[in-house]
Design a protein around this motif. Structure first.
Motif, PDB file in Angstrom:
ATOM      1  N   LEU A 225     165.638 135.719  29.575  1.00 44.84           N
ATOM      2  CA  LEU A 225     165.354 136.745  28.578  1.00 44.84           C
ATOM      3  C   LEU A 225     164.867 136.127  27.268  1.00 44.84           C
ATOM      4  O   LEU A 225     163.964 136.669  26.620  1.00 44.84           O
ATOM      5  N   LEU A 226     165.433 134.990  26.888  1.00 46.96           N
ATOM      6  CA  LEU A 226     165.003 134.323  25.658  1.00 46.96           C
ATOM      7  C   LEU A 226     163.533 133.921  25.740  1.00 46.96           C
ATOM      8  O   LEU A 226     162.798 133.998  24.754  1.00 46.96           O
ATOM      9  N   VAL A 227     163.096 133.503  26.932  1.00 46.79           N
ATOM     10  CA  VAL A 227     161.681 133.169  27.130  1.00 46.79           C
ATOM     11  C   VAL A 227     160.831 134.434  27.073  1.00 46.79           C
ATOM     12  O   VAL A 227     159.789 134.479  26.399  1.00 46.79           O
ATOM     13  N   GLN A 228     161.265 135.470  27.775  1.00 49.03           N
ATOM     14  CA  GLN A 228     160.497 136.715  27.805  1.00 49.03           C
ATOM     15  C   GLN A 228     160.368 137.341  26.425  1.00 49.03           C
ATOM     16  O   GLN A 228     159.352 137.961  26.107  1.00 49.03           O
ATOM     17  N   GLN A 229     161.380 137.163  25.589  1.00 46.19           N
ATOM     18  CA  GLN A 229     161.355 137.726  24.235  1.00 46.19           C
ATOM     19  C   GLN A 229     160.652 136.821  23.233  1.00 46.19           C
ATOM     20  O   GLN A 229     160.505 137.189  22.066  1.00 46.19           O
ATOM     21  N   GLY A 230     160.240 135.638  23.679  1.00 46.43           N
ATOM     22  CA  GLY A 230     159.558 134.710  22.787  1.00 46.43           C
ATOM     23  C   GLY A 230     160.483 133.922  21.884  1.00 46.43           C
ATOM     24  O   GLY A 230     160.036 133.238  20.960  1.00 46.43           O
ATOM     25  N   ARG A 231     161.788 133.988  22.148  1.00 42.50           N
ATOM     26  CA  ARG A 231     162.759 133.257  21.327  1.00 42.50           C
ATOM     27  C   ARG A 231     162.956 131.828  21.835  1.00 42.50           C
ATOM     28  O   ARG A 231     163.592 131.006  21.183  1.00 42.50           O
ATOM     29  N   ALA A 232     162.427 131.534  23.007  1.00 41.53           N
ATOM     30  CA  ALA A 232     162.394 130.175  23.549  1.00 41.53           C
ATOM     31  C   ALA A 232     161.042 129.992  24.233  1.00 41.53           C
ATOM     32  O   ALA A 232     160.474 130.956  24.771  1.00 41.53           O
ATOM     33  N   ASP A 233     160.540 128.775  24.202  1.00 50.67           N
ATOM     34  CA  ASP A 233     159.228 128.498  24.812  1.00 50.67           C
ATOM     35  C   ASP A 233     159.344 128.159  26.288  1.00 50.67           C
ATOM     36  O   ASP A 233     158.378 128.337  27.046  1.00 50.67           O
ATOM     37  N   ALA A 234     160.506 127.657  26.699  1.00 59.49           N
ATOM     38  CA  ALA A 234     160.669 127.249  28.095  1.00 59.49           C
ATOM     39  C   ALA A 234     162.140 127.281  28.482  1.00 59.49           C
ATOM     40  O   ALA A 234     163.018 127.005  27.658  1.00 59.49           O
ATOM     41  N   PHE A 235     162.381 127.631  29.733  1.00 62.15           N
ATOM     42  CA  PHE A 235     163.721 127.644  30.312  1.00 62.15           C
ATOM     43  C   PHE A 235     163.765 126.543  31.360  1.00 62.15           C
ATOM     44  O   PHE A 235     163.087 126.608  32.383  1.00 62.15           O
ATOM     45  N   GLY A 236     164.553 125.491  31.085  1.00 61.55           N
ATOM     46  CA  GLY A 236     164.664 124.377  32.015  1.00 61.55           C
ATOM     47  C   GLY A 236     165.797 124.581  33.003  1.00 61.55           C
ATOM     48  O   GLY A 236     166.944 124.766  32.599  1.00 61.55           O
ATOM     49  N   MET A 237     165.464 124.542  34.295  1.00 64.06           N
ATOM     50  CA  MET A 237     166.476 124.815  35.329  1.00 64.06           C
ATOM     51  C   MET A 237     165.939 124.302  36.664  1.00 64.06           C
ATOM     52  O   MET A 237     164.767 123.935  36.774  1.00 64.06           O
ATOM     53  N   ASP A 238     166.790 124.302  37.690  1.00 61.90           N
ATOM     54  CA  ASP A 238     166.350 123.937  39.040  1.00 61.90           C
ATOM     55  C   ASP A 238     165.188 124.834  39.434  1.00 61.90           C
ATOM     56  O   ASP A 238     165.268 126.063  39.309  1.00 61.90           O
ATOM     57  N   ASP A 239     164.115 124.224  39.945  1.00 64.80           N
ATOM     58  CA  ASP A 239     162.895 124.991  40.178  1.00 64.80           C
ATOM     59  C   ASP A 239     163.081 126.170  41.125  1.00 64.80           C
ATOM     60  O   ASP A 239     162.543 127.252  40.906  1.00 64.80           O
TER      61      ASP A 239
END
Length: 296
Positions: free
Chosen positions: A186-200
């Motif tokens: 959600l933080l990525v979708q809202q533009g509050r984060a540029d990338a979400f790092g996680m298991d692909d």
């Protein structure tokens, strides 16, 4: 008085002996109680998540189902009650070690640090840390993260991997921690984060369950490859053998491959999206090696 002291000494010795201090094995616990508690994740698609009926489902959940069948057989408890318990990345290890849950078939990385607290089955998936971004984002690789905001989920090995990457390569990105995968996305979708790092593979699941999957993209080369495995309590060889033998049997009969095809190469709920994630070379190799070795 001497007799009294002798009795106290015997009692103290008995209470301090390993036999008295050791917790009952999982199989003994289950046989005595007539119940087993299986842990699930609410949003680790396609391993363990809530389906449209609000019940646990997924690749790991199906494997857990086969293990429970074997537990029912070896304990002789045809009346075995299967309880479910939602867990998070933060509480999954404490809830297992304190006996609240008996087994976890989710998306937990088998690594050396966790092996100090819990045990793991044969590895049953391999994945690497990549990034979920908006489809029109300029971020396409690790170097593009310089000076940007990156989020990962609290309690995951990915957060540690990203922290180390940031320090080792001097990328200077702002690393944030969210409570779960849904909040991270959600933080990525809202533009509050540029990338979400996680298991692909989890990122593909998050993307598939988004309102508009085409608005998101999974980018970057894997930072490192790590195995997933079923999490068990330490020092419980009988239960680990049952779990490992169940996995070996699934692999031998071809049922493991069928389950993989069902969850990674076919349309899956809730939206009927196909992840199109063919089996990795690492996993193919481990279907022969049957290793439970942690990530290096």
């Amino acid at each position: 008085m001497l007799l009294h002291r002798s009795l106290l000494s015997c009692l103290a010795f008995a209470l301090s002996s390993p036999a008295m201090a050791q917790s009952p094995s999982t199989l003994d616990k289950v046989k005595a109680s007539g119940a087993i508690t299986v842990a699930y994740r609410e949003a680790s698609l396609p391993f363990s998540y809530l389906g449209a009926d609000a019940q646990p489902t997924g690749f790991g959940w199906d494997i857990c189902g086969r293990i429970v069948e074997q537990v029912r057989r070896v304990t002789g408890r045809g009346d075995l009650v299967v309880r479910t318990q939602a867990i998070t990345a933060q509480n999954r290890i404490p809830l297992l070690t304190n006996g609240t849950v008996d087994i976890e078939c989710g998306s937990t990385t088998n690594n050396p640090e966790r092996n100090k607290q819990v045990a793991f089955s044969i590895n049953y998936f391999y994945t690497g840390t990549r990034f979920l971004v908006k489809a029109d984002s300029p971020v396409r690789s690790v170097t593009d993260l310089k000076g940007r905001k990156v989020v990962s989920t609290t309690g995951t090995s990915n957060l540690q991997v990203l922290r180390k990457l940031n320090a080792d390569q001097g990328l200077g990105f702002d690393l944030m921690a969210a409570k779960d995968h849904a909040e991270s996305a959600l933080l990525v979708q809202q533009g509050r984060a540029d990338a979400f790092g996680m298991d692909d593979i989890l990122l593909y699941g998050v993307r598939a369950s988004a309102v508009n999957p085409a608005s998101l993209a999974v980018v970057g080369e894997p930072i490192q490859v790590e195995p997933y495995a079923i999490m068990l309590r330490k020092d419980d060889p009988a239960f680990k053998k049952l779990v490992d033998d169940t996995l070996k049997d699934l692999i031998r009969t071809g049922e493991f491959a069928a389950l993989y095809k069902k969850w990674f190469e076919s349309p899956i709920p809730p939206k009927g999206i196909n992840l199109n994630a063919p089996m990795s070379e690492e996993l193919r190799a481990n279907l022969k090696n049957l290793s439970d070795q942690p990530a290096q």
